[in-house]
Write an enzyme that holds these catalytic residues in place. Sequence first.
Site, PDB file in Angstrom:
ATOM      1  N   HIS A 194       0.802  -1.218   0.000  1.00 47.41           N
ATOM      2  CA  HIS A 194       0.000   0.000   0.000  1.00 47.41           C
ATOM      3  C   HIS A 194       0.842   1.278   0.000  1.00 47.41           C
ATOM      4  O   HIS A 194       0.271   2.378   0.023  1.00 47.41           O
ATOM      5  CB  HIS A 194      -0.927  -0.007   1.212  1.00 47.41           C
ATOM      6  CG  HIS A 194      -1.691  -1.281   1.346  1.00 47.41           C
ATOM      7  ND1 HIS A 194      -2.639  -1.676   0.435  1.00 47.41           N
ATOM      8  CD2 HIS A 194      -1.616  -2.283   2.262  1.00 47.41           C
ATOM      9  CE1 HIS A 194      -3.135  -2.850   0.786  1.00 47.41           C
ATOM     10  NE2 HIS A 194      -2.531  -3.238   1.892  1.00 47.41           N
ATOM     11  N   ILE A 209      -1.977  -0.132  -3.879  1.00 41.99           N
ATOM     12  CA  ILE A 209      -3.438  -0.141  -3.788  1.00 41.99           C
ATOM     13  C   ILE A 209      -3.876   0.289  -2.397  1.00 41.99           C
ATOM     14  O   ILE A 209      -3.095   0.230  -1.443  1.00 41.99           O
ATOM     15  CB  ILE A 209      -4.009  -1.535  -4.119  1.00 41.99           C
ATOM     16  CG1 ILE A 209      -3.554  -2.581  -3.078  1.00 41.99           C
ATOM     17  CG2 ILE A 209      -3.615  -1.964  -5.524  1.00 41.99           C
ATOM     18  CD1 ILE A 209      -4.171  -3.964  -3.289  1.00 41.99           C
ATOM     19  N   GLY A 212      -7.656  -2.933   1.664  1.00 39.47           N
ATOM     20  CA  GLY A 212      -9.029  -3.399   1.597  1.00 39.47           C
ATOM     21  C   GLY A 212      -9.814  -2.996   2.830  1.00 39.47           C
ATOM     22  O   GLY A 212     -10.998  -2.639   2.747  1.00 39.47           O
TER      23      GLY A 212
END
Length: 288
Positions: A194, A209, A212
Site C-alpha cells: 500500500h 493499492i 481493503g
Amino acid sequence: MPIDPKIALGAELPSREFSWTPSDVQLYQLGLGAGTRWTEPAELRYLDDRTPQVLPTFATVAPTLHETEPPRVSFPGIDIDLAKVVHGHQEVELHRPIPASGKATSTGRITELWDKGSAAVVVQEQTVTGSDGAPLWTARSSIFARGEGGFGGERGPSTKTELPDRAPDFDVTTPTLPQQALLYRMCGDRNPLHSDPEFARAAGFPAPILHGLCTYGIVCKTVTDAVLGSDASRVTGFRARFAGVLYPGETIRTRIWQQDDELTIAATVVEREDAPVLGDVTLRFSAA
C-alpha cells in the site's frame, strides 16, 4: 510446506492484550476520511476529543494499531509470503457499541482452511472481551493466498449475495485522497503493498493499492451516514467480501438497498465503469 492442514485447522492463535484511546479512534476515522463535512455536528461526533463515537470497523485495527512492522502471515501450520496474500473477506459482529477508550483481550483460532487448487483460503475468528469481562465484538476474516493450494483439502463453499432487482434506496459517491493509503497505514497496517511502488509491481499491481480494510471502513461510514443519520452505535454487524482493488484517489460508489434491519450494499469504482471493489456487503442495525 507453507500449509500443513493437520496443524493449522482449529489451531489456537496467541491471545493479545491491547488498549486504545480517543486519539487512536480519531486517527483511525481520519484515515477513513472523517472530517470532510468539518462544520456539521453529526460528522464531528467521529472526531470528538474526549468521547468520539466509534465505527464498528475500528475493531479491525484496534489490536494492532500501534504496530510499525509489516505483518507476517505466520500461524501454526501456516507460513506464507506476504506478497502472495490478499484479504478475502471481513466481518465484525458487535456485542455492544465500542467505547471511545478501553482495554481488551483478543483470543482466536483458525476455523476453516480451503484448498482452491491454485490458491488457499485461511479463515480465522477472533473474540474480543473488554476489561470488565463482557464480550465486545467477534471478528471473522479470510485471506486468499495465491499459489498455496494443492495441499489436499476441501474446496469450500462458493456463495454470492444477489442484489435486489430494483433501484437502490441510496446511491452515494465517496472520493478518496491520493494519500489515503499513506494516512491509513498509520493505523498499524504497514504492508508495503500500500506504500511501496516497487513492491506493488512485484505483486502484480501497477501502483500501490488502498488497503481493503480502509475501503471496508469507508463504505461502513458512508452507509452509516446515509442511512443511520451518522449514528454508529446503531450498527450491530458489517460484512464484506473483497472483490477488487481500489487505487488511492479513485471514487467509491455505494449503492444501498434497505429491508427491515439489514442493508444490502454494492461498492464499485466510478472511474473504472463501476468495477466491483466490495461484494456480498451487508450491514445490520438496531432501531433508533
